[in-house]
Design an enzyme around this catalytic site. Structure first.
Site, PDB file in Angstrom:
ATOM      1  N   ASP A   9      -0.371  -7.413   3.015  1.00  0.00           N
ATOM      2  CA  ASP A   9      -1.260  -8.764   3.103  1.00  0.00           C
ATOM      3  C   ASP A   9      -0.265 -10.062   3.057  1.00  0.00           C
ATOM      4  O   ASP A   9       1.151  -9.564   3.141  1.00  0.00           O
ATOM      5  CB  ASP A   9      -2.162  -8.539   1.926  1.00  0.00           C
ATOM      6  CG  ASP A   9      -1.392  -7.892   1.281  1.00  0.00           C
ATOM      7  OD1 ASP A   9      -0.076  -7.719   1.234  1.00  0.00           O
ATOM      8  OD2 ASP A   9      -1.981  -7.199   0.296  1.00  0.00           O
ATOM      9  N   ASN A  14      -8.416  -3.586 -10.858  1.00  0.00           N
ATOM     10  CA  ASN A  14      -9.841  -3.339 -10.258  1.00  0.00           C
ATOM     11  C   ASN A  14      -9.404  -1.659  -9.146  1.00  0.00           C
ATOM     12  O   ASN A  14     -10.589  -2.316  -8.235  1.00  0.00           O
ATOM     13  CB  ASN A  14     -10.168  -4.762 -10.033  1.00  0.00           C
ATOM     14  CG  ASN A  14      -9.583  -5.585  -8.603  1.00  0.00           C
ATOM     15  OD1 ASN A  14      -8.740  -4.947  -7.486  1.00  0.00           O
ATOM     16  ND2 ASN A  14     -10.090  -6.152  -8.024  1.00  0.00           N
ATOM     17  N   HIS A  46      -8.515  -2.313  -6.048  1.00  0.00           N
ATOM     18  CA  HIS A  46      -7.608  -2.723  -4.654  1.00  0.00           C
ATOM     19  C   HIS A  46      -6.709  -2.181  -4.350  1.00  0.00           C
ATOM     20  O   HIS A  46      -5.774  -1.763  -4.304  1.00  0.00           O
ATOM     21  CB  HIS A  46      -8.333  -4.007  -4.706  1.00  0.00           C
ATOM     22  CG  HIS A  46      -7.005  -4.990  -5.036  1.00  0.00           C
ATOM     23  ND1 HIS A  46      -6.541  -5.708  -5.460  1.00  0.00           N
ATOM     24  CD2 HIS A  46      -5.035  -4.838  -5.718  1.00  0.00           C
ATOM     25  CE1 HIS A  46      -5.441  -6.328  -5.968  1.00  0.00           C
ATOM     26  NE2 HIS A  46      -4.648  -5.404  -6.089  1.00  0.00           N
ATOM     27  N   GLU A  80     -10.676  -6.475  -1.418  1.00  0.00           N
ATOM     28  CA  GLU A  80     -11.134  -6.090  -3.216  1.00  0.00           C
ATOM     29  C   GLU A  80     -12.923  -5.345  -3.624  1.00  0.00           C
ATOM     30  O   GLU A  80     -13.326  -5.021  -2.147  1.00  0.00           O
ATOM     31  CB  GLU A  80     -11.737  -7.841  -3.332  1.00  0.00           C
ATOM     32  CG  GLU A  80      -9.696  -8.363  -3.203  1.00  0.00           C
ATOM     33  CD  GLU A  80      -9.182  -8.022  -4.853  1.00  0.00           C
ATOM     34  OE1 GLU A  80      -9.321  -7.286  -5.232  1.00  0.00           O
ATOM     35  OE2 GLU A  80      -8.335  -9.268  -4.626  1.00  0.00           O
TER      36      GLU A  80
HETATM   37  C1  F6R Z   1       0.870  -6.373  -1.968  1.00  0.00           C
HETATM   38  C2  F6R Z   1      -0.678  -5.475  -1.907  1.00  0.00           C
HETATM   39  C3  F6R Z   1      -1.511  -5.243  -3.794  1.00  0.00           C
HETATM   40  C4  F6R Z   1      -0.534  -4.258  -4.555  1.00  0.00           C
HETATM   41  C5  F6R Z   1      -1.113  -4.507  -6.551  1.00  0.00           C
HETATM   42  C6  F6R Z   1      -0.498  -3.970  -7.419  1.00  0.00           C
HETATM   43  O1  F6R Z   1       1.375  -6.232  -0.692  1.00  0.00           O
HETATM   44  O2  F6R Z   1      -0.822  -4.797  -0.889  1.00  0.00           O
HETATM   45  O3  F6R Z   1      -1.965  -4.470  -3.097  1.00  0.00           O
HETATM   46  O4  F6R Z   1       0.540  -3.393  -4.532  1.00  0.00           O
HETATM   47  O5  F6R Z   1      -1.922  -5.771  -6.335  1.00  0.00           O
HETATM   48  O6  F6R Z   1       0.265  -4.780  -7.601  1.00  0.00           O
HETATM   49  P1  F6R Z   1       1.600  -4.443  -8.329  1.00  0.00           P
HETATM   50  O7  F6R Z   1       2.195  -3.603  -8.109  1.00  0.00           O
HETATM   51  O8  F6R Z   1       2.277  -5.954  -8.589  1.00  0.00           O
HETATM   52  O9  F6R Z   1       0.326  -4.115  -9.928  1.00  0.00           O
END
Ligand code: F6R
Length: 249
Positions: free
Chosen positions: A67, A136, A138, A143
Site C-alpha cells: 500500500d 481493527n 485490517h 479496512e
Molecule cells: C502497512 C500495512 C498495515 C500494517 C498495519 C500494522 O503496509 O499494510 O496493514 O501492517 O497497520 O501496522 P503496525 O505494524 O505499525 O502496527
C-alpha cells in the site's frame, strides 16, 4: 496454518527474517510482498544484517508493496516508498527498478489500481507476502467493511487507522485519509503468507483473525483459508489465541 510463538519482538523479527531469507535462498529470483508499519522494522533490520553478512542477496529479487498513502509524494518522509528506502532498500543490493510501491500521487488513481493489479498478476503474484495486522483486523489497508474487495483499490482509512498512524506525523490533520491498497485477491494469491503481530494491542485482532468467523468485518480472517499461512507472533500478541489453535502446526 502454522504458528510460531516467540518470546518477544526481537525473537519474532529473527524468526520472520529467517523465513524470508529461506525463501530468497530457495528462489533467488523470488517475488516478495512487503508491508510497512512498526512491526516489520525489526524483520527488515535482520534481513539487512543477513545481507551484510553475505548470507543472502536481493540482486534478483522483486518486491511489491501492499500500500501507499494517497496524496503525498514518494519523497515525503512518511510515504511508504520512503519507509522502504529507509528500512530496507538503501541497505541492500536490490535493483530499484525491481521494487514496486503504488504511486501516491497518480494522475488517475483508478488507472493506477488497475495497472498495479495487472502488474502483480503478470509477475505471478508474491512467492511470500509479509503482512502486519491493524488493531481493527485490517491487512494492507483493507479496512473492515461489508465485503472483501479483491482488487487493488482506493480506500478511505478507518478512523482507528488514522489515529494509529498519527504517531508518525506532527499532528492528526497531517495524516492522509486515503490510501491505495492491494486487494484481498492479490494477497490471497501469494504462495505463502507470513503474518507478523507483536504486543498486547494486537492480541484481540489476532484472535479474531485466526479463531473468529471469516468475515469482512475482520479482513485478516480470510487468511484462515489460505493454503500456506505462517503466523509469527510474540507471547503478548498471541495471548488470546487458545493453546489448541497454536498447537495445530
Ligand atoms: C502497512 C500495512 C498495515 C500494517 C498495519 C500494522 O503496509 O499494510 O496493514 O501492517 O497497520 O501496522 P503496525 O505494524 O505499525 O502496527
Amino acid at each position: 496454518m502454522r504458528i510460531y510463538e516467540e518470546k518477544n519482538y526481537e525473537n519474532l523479527s529473527l524468526r520472520a527474517a529467517g523465513l524470508m531469507a529461506a525463501e530468497i535462498i530457495k528462489k533467488p529470483e523470488c517475488v516478495l510482498g512487503l508491508a510497512t508499519g512498526s512491526t516489520p522494522i525489526g524483520t527488515y533490520e535482520e534481513l539487512c544484517r543477513k545481507y551484510q553478512a553475505g548470507i543472502i542477496s536481493f540482486r534478483q529479487v522483486t518486491t511489491i508493496n501492499l500500500d501507499e498513502y494517497l496524496g503525498i509524494p514518494s519523497e515525503h518522509s512518511q510515504s511508504y516508498r520512503h519507509f522502504m528506502e529507509k528500512h530496507l532498500f538503501s541497505h541492500i543490493d536490490i535493483k530499484r527498478e525491481n521494487t514496486f510501491v503504488p504511486d501516491g500521487l497518480p494522475t488517475d488513481a483508478e488507472w493506477e489500481c488497475t495497472a498495479y493489479d495487472a502488474f502483480i498478476q503478470s509477475i505471478g503474484y508474491a512467492d511470500l507476502q509479509l503482512l502486519g495486522i491493524g488493531r481493527n483486523g485490517h491487512i494492507g489497508f483493507n479496512e473492515p467493511g461489508l465485503s472483501f474487495i479483491k482488487e487493488t483499490h482506493v480506500v478511505d482509512l478507518a478512523e482507528d487507522t488514522v489515529l494509529a498512524n498519527s504517531r508518525f506525523f506532527e499532528c492528526l490533520d497531517q495524516v492522509p485519509r486515503q490510501a491505495i491498497t492491494m486487494g484481498i485477491g492479490a494477497i490471497m494469491a501469494a504462495k505463502r503468507v507470513l503474518l507478523i503481530a507483536s504486543g498486547e494491542e494486537k492480541a484481540e485482532a489476532l484472535h479474531a483473525a485466526l479463531c473468529g468467523p471469516i468475515t469482512p468485518a475482520c479482513p485478516a480472517s480470510i487468511l484462515q483459508v489460505h493454503p500456506d499461512l505462517v503466523v509469527v507472533g510474540d507471547e503478548a500478541g498471541l495471548s488470546k489465541v487458545p493453546e489448541e489453535v497454536k498447537r495445530c502446526r
